[in-house]
Design a protein around this motif. Structure first.
Motif, mmCIF file in Angstrom:
data_model
loop_
_atom_site.group_PDB
_atom_site.id
_atom_site.type_symbol
_atom_site.label_atom_id
_atom_site.label_comp_id
_atom_site.label_asym_id
_atom_site.label_seq_id
_atom_site.Cartn_x
_atom_site.Cartn_y
_atom_site.Cartn_z
ATOM 1 N N ARG A 1 5.694 -0.827 -4.146
ATOM 2 C CA ARG A 1 4.567 -1.770 -4.228
ATOM 3 C C ARG A 1 4.934 -2.946 -5.120
ATOM 4 O O ARG A 1 4.649 -4.107 -4.802
ATOM 5 C CB ARG A 1 3.315 -1.060 -4.780
ATOM 6 C CG ARG A 1 2.816 0.092 -3.924
ATOM 7 C CD ARG A 1 1.391 0.479 -4.264
ATOM 8 N NE ARG A 1 1.193 0.935 -5.633
ATOM 9 C CZ ARG A 1 1.345 2.184 -6.060
ATOM 10 N NH1 ARG A 1 1.750 3.130 -5.209
ATOM 11 N NH2 ARG A 1 1.109 2.517 -7.327
ATOM 12 N N SER B 1 0.822 -1.215 0.000
ATOM 13 C CA SER B 1 0.000 0.000 0.000
ATOM 14 C C SER B 1 0.853 1.262 0.000
ATOM 15 O O SER B 1 0.341 2.358 0.240
ATOM 16 C CB SER B 1 -0.925 -0.004 1.228
ATOM 17 O OG SER B 1 -1.758 -1.139 1.244
ATOM 18 N N ASP B 2 2.145 1.116 -0.262
ATOM 19 C CA ASP B 2 3.053 2.262 -0.240
ATOM 20 C C ASP B 2 2.693 3.264 -1.340
ATOM 21 O O ASP B 2 2.129 2.894 -2.379
ATOM 22 C CB ASP B 2 4.491 1.777 -0.435
ATOM 23 C CG ASP B 2 5.513 2.813 -0.022
ATOM 24 O OD1 ASP B 2 5.913 2.794 1.164
ATOM 25 O OD2 ASP B 2 5.891 3.649 -0.863
ATOM 26 N N ASP B 3 3.049 4.524 -1.105
ATOM 27 C CA ASP B 3 2.780 5.571 -2.101
ATOM 28 C C ASP B 3 3.629 5.409 -3.359
ATOM 29 O O ASP B 3 3.243 5.867 -4.439
ATOM 30 C CB ASP B 3 3.034 6.956 -1.495
ATOM 31 C CG ASP B 3 1.999 7.323 -0.436
ATOM 32 O OD1 ASP B 3 0.899 6.738 -0.463
ATOM 33 O OD2 ASP B 3 2.297 8.179 0.418
ATOM 34 N N GLU B 4 4.797 4.783 -3.205
ATOM 35 C CA GLU B 4 5.716 4.638 -4.331
ATOM 36 C C GLU B 4 5.411 3.360 -5.123
ATOM 37 O O GLU B 4 5.455 2.258 -4.572
ATOM 38 C CB GLU B 4 7.164 4.588 -3.836
ATOM 39 C CG GLU B 4 7.666 5.894 -3.248
ATOM 40 C CD GLU B 4 7.857 6.952 -4.331
ATOM 41 O OE1 GLU B 4 7.948 6.587 -5.511
ATOM 42 O OE2 GLU B 4 7.927 8.137 -3.967
#
Length: 279
Positions: free
Chosen positions: A120, A113-116
């Motif tokens: 992911r 669920s990471d922004d990057e």
């Protein structure tokens, strides 16, 4: 003349207990020292990795891998706190460690669920490499397979097949999971479609519902997708499917690509040889 030496059993038992306690404490202390040493070693190696050139990096990564499970805490810290490059490298190393990295599974799941996007993607790939111990990641991998970035989708779909394969569930797959992966055979990106066919092959006979979609994939413009679809048909289908699949596989045996022809021929041989009880 024998000399009798009185023994105080209470004192003996107390001494024995104290001795065992001392040994236990020493072992715990030794274990803690080893863990601390391993963490320091990995942290130092990660710093070296950041400064190393392209030729030096593989050797440093191998040193970290060789530390094994004890390297996981430092790698998890780095994947959560380092700069983007260090986070990327740390997750990749965890994936290379396979089941030695199983303790990192919860953190890898969070990274889906990471922004990057790159994080992911790497997390999905690493979970696939961890394999059977990553079974708990399946629900969020299904969600990650809908990511807006094609490479994240591709690795998430691939990881689902790898987890099923490593869990030993060949042929025993949830129908909802099969349907979800089938849907990715229609993805706009060929890498995702390849991953879908590859994963369906790992599902085995339990993915029988995918046969029509895989036959359609034999006409994909990407030869890699066509080859992967042919291989999946060979792993999923059985002798009672021969009439349904024979024409499609025979056509694939005339494909312009040698890999597709080889996979189609092997698939036809496989389904002729495999029988299913009750048919």
């Amino acid at each position: 003349m024998a000399i009798s030496i009185p023994i105080n059993l209470v004192n003996f038992k107390n001494a024995k207990t104290a001795c065992l306690a001392a040994i236990t404490a020493a072992c715990l202390s030794s274990g803690a020292s080893f863990a601390q040493s391993a963490t320091e070693d990995v942290s130092a190696l990660l710093k070296d990795l950041q400064k190393a050139d392209f030729l030096q990096q593989p050797g440093i990564v191998q040193q970290i891998e060789a530390i094994g499970e004890a390297a996981v805490p430092a790698l998890v810290d780095a994947m959560n706190q380092g700069d983007l490059r260090l986070r990327h490298q740390s997750i990749e190393i965890l994936g290379r460690m396979r089941q030695d990295a199983r303790a990192a599974t919860p953190e890898l799941i969070k990274s889906l669920s990471d922004d990057e996007p790159q994080i992911r993607r790497n997390a999905a790939w690493a979970l696939g490499r961890v394999g059977e111990d990553a079974g708990e990641a399946m629900p969020i991998l299904l969600k990650t397979a809908l990511d807006e970035e094609w490479d994240v989708r591709a690795d998430a779909v691939w990881a689902m097949g790898k987890v099923v394969e490593d869990t030993g569930e060949f042929g025993i797959v949830d129908a909802g999971l099969v349907e979800a992966v089938i849907s990715h055979l229609g993805d706009l990106n060929p890498h995702v479609r390849w991953s879908a066919a590859w994963s369906l092959a790992r599902f085995g006979p339990g993915a029988e519902a995918a046969l029509p979609a895989l036959v359609e994939a034999l006409s994909d413009w990407s030869y890699e997708v066509r080859a992967s679809a042919a291989a999946a048909l060979g792993r999923i289908a059985a002798s009672h499917h021969e009439e349904m699949l024979s024409d499609a596989l025979h056509q694939a045996m005339d494909d312009e690509n040698d890999l597709v022809r080889t996979r189609a021929r092997a698939a036809l041989d496989s389904l002729r040889a495999r029988t299913v009880p009750g048919f």
